[in-house]
Design an enzyme around this catalytic site. Structure first.
Site, PDB file in Angstrom:
ATOM      1  N   ASN A  63      10.023   3.325  22.409  1.00  0.00           N
ATOM      2  CA  ASN A  63       9.376   4.534  22.909  1.00  0.00           C
ATOM      3  C   ASN A  63       9.233   4.409  24.428  1.00  0.00           C
ATOM      4  O   ASN A  63       8.369   3.702  24.923  1.00  0.00           O
ATOM      5  CB  ASN A  63       8.000   4.701  22.249  1.00  0.00           C
ATOM      6  N   HIS A 108      11.442  13.637  20.643  1.00  0.00           N
ATOM      7  CA  HIS A 108      10.795  12.497  21.297  1.00  0.00           C
ATOM      8  C   HIS A 108      10.760  11.285  20.378  1.00  0.00           C
ATOM      9  O   HIS A 108      10.269  11.355  19.247  1.00  0.00           O
ATOM     10  CB  HIS A 108       9.376  12.887  21.716  1.00  0.00           C
ATOM     11  N   HIS A 154      22.198  20.895  19.088  1.00  0.00           N
ATOM     12  CA  HIS A 154      21.745  19.512  19.271  1.00  0.00           C
ATOM     13  C   HIS A 154      20.222  19.470  19.377  1.00  0.00           C
ATOM     14  O   HIS A 154      19.596  20.387  19.905  1.00  0.00           O
ATOM     15  CB  HIS A 154      22.375  18.905  20.528  1.00  0.00           C
ATOM     16  N   HIS A 184      -0.746  23.478  23.926  1.00  0.00           N
ATOM     17  CA  HIS A 184      -1.837  22.508  24.115  1.00  0.00           C
ATOM     18  C   HIS A 184      -2.922  22.796  23.081  1.00  0.00           C
ATOM     19  O   HIS A 184      -3.476  23.881  23.039  1.00  0.00           O
ATOM     20  CB  HIS A 184      -2.416  22.634  25.527  1.00  0.00           C
ATOM     21  N   CYS A 224       3.273  11.497  26.647  1.00  0.00           N
ATOM     22  CA  CYS A 224       4.726  11.414  26.469  1.00  0.00           C
ATOM     23  C   CYS A 224       5.416  12.759  26.671  1.00  0.00           C
ATOM     24  O   CYS A 224       6.638  12.802  26.813  1.00  0.00           O
ATOM     25  CB  CYS A 224       5.048  10.866  25.089  1.00  0.00           C
TER      26      CYS A 224
END
Length: 476
Positions: A407, A374, A370, A277, A198
């Protein structure tokens, strides 16, 4: 490139200086004059070096999000009925999916591709390609034909194309499908990203940004989506059933440029992009994992530890992003609390009380107006609202995107920005923080600054219904 240019300039400077200091060549120059000329040349060459190596700005000209037709709408009751009639699930699996859906924060207006509306659908390449075409082709056409501030891009003006879709990687690639449809130039630089979860939408922006760094006067088109058609799970493992409930149809097209002439018509300028990561940690690596169950049914499992993994990845990401965006006062308070906690733990490590000092959480509202978090699920949004000390309005765009669209994977942060624009909340000078999470496990941040006066009446995917939002999402 920078070292080569510096070497050439130093050779030029050395040659000029040698020529100036040769007594027989310019006997009329005094030592002071030689010094002044040399200093001027050094400053001049340093200015050339600075401007030639200065990072090129990346402008976001515009973007578009896919609005599925109402015929593809699937309400919670429709979803539950579909699960009941499919014959694919035992009673425990049916009850579990219904329970998760009721608590998910997903509303009555989400969409699924036509193939998934079939009872116990059979995944196929044909259905998956049809979904790709149905999502991407209209938004590319919409984006390239926009008339805002005379923005009208011919398909042959596109220099770079980056697409991302994690779980469907056909041959020819998705980027090739788009090139074939719109007739892009034969020398276009194209890339198709897969398997990146995602967070791939911001990864695609990162790749486009790096390309725009080295190619002058260029336009990049980024396309983000996830194919739902081939990825429904028909087994009984609860961790793999979650993706059936949460993921929905959607996609986004984003137009980027590094051309100076595009600055007056651009909406945003990219300020920072930070990628994290944590795949070296086995727990993080397996938190979102595609595999087959014991019966050979393929799906994507979502671990119970996902929220913890996401929090750890966010902490690392913020530790790199914070110094770039936070005022010094907030950085100082955070650093002091971290040092005090370390001293406390060192001094009282043998204490039986187990008491620990908490690290100060910086006020990110001093850096951003703002937030686009996700819309991976209600738990993800709740966790970030709490950990970043945000209020309901700060996460409104994320909650409403999850409620209306579900989603949509890598494109969700663009639906959220579209929501903020439709509400008229983004003003010139405002900063927007997009936060994306994805398998691997990854946490990526993109920071945009609004550089234009936006028109909230401009049509986008929220325009037809924006006056009805926000809605109250039931707490369960």
């Amino acid at each position: 490139m920078m070292s080569n240019m510096s070497g050439v300039m130093l050779k030029i400077l050395s040659t000029i200086t040698d020529q100036i200091t040769i007594k027989n060549t310019v006997p009329q120059l005094h030592h002071g004059a030689v010094l002044a000329i040399t200093t001027t040349l050094i400053i001049f060459l340093m200015m050339i070096l600075y401007f030639s190596t200065k990072p090129k700005p990346v402008y976001l000209l515009d973007f578009a999000c896919y609005q599925p037709p109402n015929t593809l709408r699937v309400s919670p009751s429709n979803f539950i009925e579909h699960v009941e009639r499919s014959g694919c699930f035992n009673q425990e699996s049916k009850d579990f999916q219904e329970k998760v859906l009721r608590r998910s924060g997903i509303g009555n207006e989400t969409f699924l591709p036509i193939s998934v509306h079939e009872v116990c659908p059979t995944p196929s390449i044909k259905a998956s390609k049809a979904e790709i075409e149905q999502v991407l082709f209209p938004i590319v056409k919409q984006l390239l034909s926009k008339q805002r501030k005379n923005l009208r891009i011919n398909p042959r003006d596109i220099d770079m194309l980056v697409t991302n879709c994690s779980l469907f990687c056909p041959t020819p690639s998705i980027s090739s499908m788009v090139i074939s449809k719109f007739g892009f130039r034969s020398d276009i630089k194209c890339f198709s990203l897969s398997g990146m979860g995602c967070s791939a939408g911001i990864l695609a922006i990162s790749l486009a940004k790096d390309l725009l760094k080295v190619h002058n006067n260029s336009i990049a088109l980024v396309l983000s989506m996830e194919a739902v058609s081939p990825n429904g799970y028909q087994g009984q493992v609860k961790s793999m059933l979650l993706s059936n409930v949460l993921f929905r149809m959607g996609g986004a097209a984003i137009l980027l440029s590094n051309r100076k002439i595009d600055k007056p018509i651009a909406k945003y300028k990219l300020q920072h992009l930070v990628r994290t990561h944590t795949g070296s940690d086995d727990n993080a690596y397996k938190s979102v994992f595609q595999h087959s169950d014991d019966d050979g049914k393929q799906g994507v499992s979502i671990s119970r530890s996902l929220i913890h993994v996401a929090a750890k990845a966010l902490t690392i990401n913020v530790s790199w992003l914070g110094p770039l965006v936070l005022p010094y006062s907030e950085q100082f308070r955070y650093g002091l609390s971290a040092v005090l906690r370390q001293v406390w733990q060192s001094s009282f490590s043998s204490s039986s009380s187990g008491r620990q000092l908490t690290i100060y959480v910086p006020n990110f509202k001093m850096a951003f107006e703002h937030f686009c978090i996700h819309a991976g699920g209600r738990g993800v949004i709740d966790a970030l609202e709490d950990s970043l000390k945000l209020n309901k309005e700060d996460v409104e765009a994320s909650r409403m995107t999850l409620y209306r669209f579900g989603n949509t994977s890598s494109s969700s942060v663009w639906y959220e920005l579209s929501y903020l624009e439709a509400k008229g909340r983004v003003k010139k000078g405002d900063r927007v923080w997009q936060i994306a999470f994805g398998s691997g496990f990854k946490c990526n941040s993109a920071v945009w600054k609004c550089i234009s006066n936006l028109d909230s009446s401009e049509a986008n995917t929220w325009s037809d219904i924006i006056n009805m939002y926000p809605v109250e999402v039931p707490e369960m």
